[in-house]
Design an enzyme around this catalytic site. Sequence first.
Site, PDB file in Angstrom:
ATOM      1  N   GLU A  86       0.875  -0.881  -0.250  1.00  0.00           N
ATOM      2  CA  GLU A  86       0.397  -0.150   0.068  1.00  0.00           C
ATOM      3  C   GLU A  86       0.848   1.515   0.087  1.00  0.00           C
ATOM      4  O   GLU A  86       1.419   1.701   0.944  1.00  0.00           O
ATOM      5  CB  GLU A  86      -1.081  -0.532   1.182  1.00  0.00           C
ATOM      6  CG  GLU A  86      -2.301   1.382   1.670  1.00  0.00           C
ATOM      7  CD  GLU A  86      -1.765   2.350   2.201  1.00  0.00           C
ATOM      8  OE1 GLU A  86      -0.724   3.425   1.787  1.00  0.00           O
ATOM      9  OE2 GLU A  86      -1.230   1.741   3.789  1.00  0.00           O
ATOM     10  N   CYS A 129      -1.469   8.679   3.355  1.00  0.00           N
ATOM     11  CA  CYS A 129      -2.033   7.654   2.267  1.00  0.00           C
ATOM     12  C   CYS A 129      -2.856   8.684   1.362  1.00  0.00           C
ATOM     13  O   CYS A 129      -2.761   7.978   0.100  1.00  0.00           O
ATOM     14  CB  CYS A 129      -1.278   6.186   2.031  1.00  0.00           C
ATOM     15  SG  CYS A 129      -2.434   5.760   3.004  1.00  0.00           S
TER      16      CYS A 129
END
Length: 675
Positions: free
Chosen positions: A257, A296
Amino acid sequence: MSIIDVSSFVAGNWITPGANARPIASAVTGEVIAQAGGTLDYQDMLDHARNVGGPALRKMGFHDRAKMLKALALHLSEHKQALYDLSFDTGATQSDHAFDIDGGIGTLFVFASKGRKEMPDGHVLVDGDVEQFGKTGVFLGQHVFTPLRGVAVHINAYNFPVWGMLEKLAPTLLAGVPAIVKPATATSYVTELCVRLMVESGLLPEGAVQLIAGGTGDLLDRLTCQDVVSFTGSADTALKLRSNPNILANATRFTAEADSLNASILGPDVTPDAPEFDLFIKEVTREMTTKAGQKCTAIRRILAPEARVADVIEALEARLAKTVIGDPAAKDTRMGALVSTDQRADVLDRVATLATEAERVIGDPENFEVHGADREKGAFLPPMLFHCADPDAATKVHETEAFGPVSTIMPYRDTDHAVALANRGQGSLALSLITHDAGVAREVVLGSGAYHGRVYINDRVSMSESTGHGAPMPHLIHGGPGRAGGGEEMGGIRGVKHFMQRTAVQGSPDMIQSIIGQYVPGATPKEAPAHPFTRSFTALEIGETITTAPREVTLEDIEHFAHFTGDTFYAHMDADAAKRNPFFPDRVAHGYLLLSFAAGLFVEPNEGPVLANTGLDGLRFMKPVVAGTKIHVVLTVKKKTRRTGEYGEVRWAVTILDGEDEKVAEYELLTMNAY
């Protein structure tokens, strides 16, 4: 001020930092507050996880592991103030703590709940239906999931020292796989406290969780096909790690990720006076300032209709002007510091790159006010908005991520153009769309879904309950294609399967039934020693079966049911009309009449261990029943699931047959039975 020794937890022992420990500075004051790192015996960690932690977890069933997750969540909830207090030095505000610490604990609760509700009370997770290969059904196939026999290595980012760990740990432990957690060194002191709290709770089996404070050394060189690497961080680091020759040679599972250039689209239908406009401004502001933009999922590119760009800039300027930057522990602070001065320098370097294609219209990194802290010593930056007037000609605004309170606004001509710009990020974790036009929403999803792991759509209808552009939910997958890493995390039980092996098992019905722990049609029936409704949850056995006496369905029954219920559909009441229907030979019994008669045939009326009928699943009517037909029922214990300390759920396979032993109907009945 004493310096925190961030220790590693190896094979049941806490190991303090070594001579080559790395200093960790406060994001707020710049002073060294901790140190971490040192040489560890990585093979000892792997052996302990594989030989001690793994067997202990696999001995527990899914429901036992789910209960453990819930207990851990409750324990951490009782001690989260200590985590709050320690986290201020990461630059995080109190509201940032809620995102990280409360979010992580909430993820444990969600997986605990899903484990109890959606997974079996056993050790094998069934995937799909039984496949029959022959006419008689004596040779079958079934996909099953079982836990991997290795260890999950979790390499986490600095921005979420608690949530980043717990969102990986929850599905890993629920799957029955031990974990070695490696947090980013900059905030590892918060992660270490969280691991200490979990270890000291006594809720974790020995070897279930270990902690590396510092580097991973040659750990990845020692992994096998039974291990998993789950990484969160930069795309460059992800590429380096997943290219490890040993990981490639062993096909070791690797999920990433990574950072991504997430976008948010203001719908073409939204005007400045619409509620969606204010919603859009709030979303963008929150994503620029929460965790000082170090998320993120933060919005890096803002896409607005050409006619609305100036309105958006003006509204953002007014709202961002209210953002108080300063000491994150102060109550009036709305944005704290970046995690370190190194990170601040990195953001400024990338800001310089963005400035070659876009104009900075909000925020001056050389001239801004910091409350309650020294701007020069802490890692502070103001929210900065750039305007890229020609996003089609630009390249760097679609490639460069300044991982801080930075975003770039750019105009689009129409919906197709907005989709094309959003997709130029080459894969993101989240794309948001603020619109009240369902047609626009459909166009955006169809055009952009392939490039984004999550598409968040919000408007005046859903805004009161929406979770926000940047908030991944444990029920849904968190990940994205391309630059975002190509992986998936969380996603409910989907995330659990990442730590298990799907295996195709073939054999007779008896073999498959023994493996999956639930009834398989065709398995040797077990004659019940007494009526199943008189037997407790504990006493009932999988496959236990009774066959009832027959009952004739009469024309009087059909007519009485029709008038009593008001269901006088022509197939039940008009013979000529029924015969004109290609499905019916004559007037037929109601399907629900057959269900009622079936219950009358198999139910034991006296008080006993059956506490309640909670529903039925998979109802199918397979053959019409005309007056004069005799029906009977085969009732079989299919599956048992513990629910509380007093009762459990029994799933019964119910088959209604006619006098020729042909299936009339079948379904699964659910009851709650006392232990």
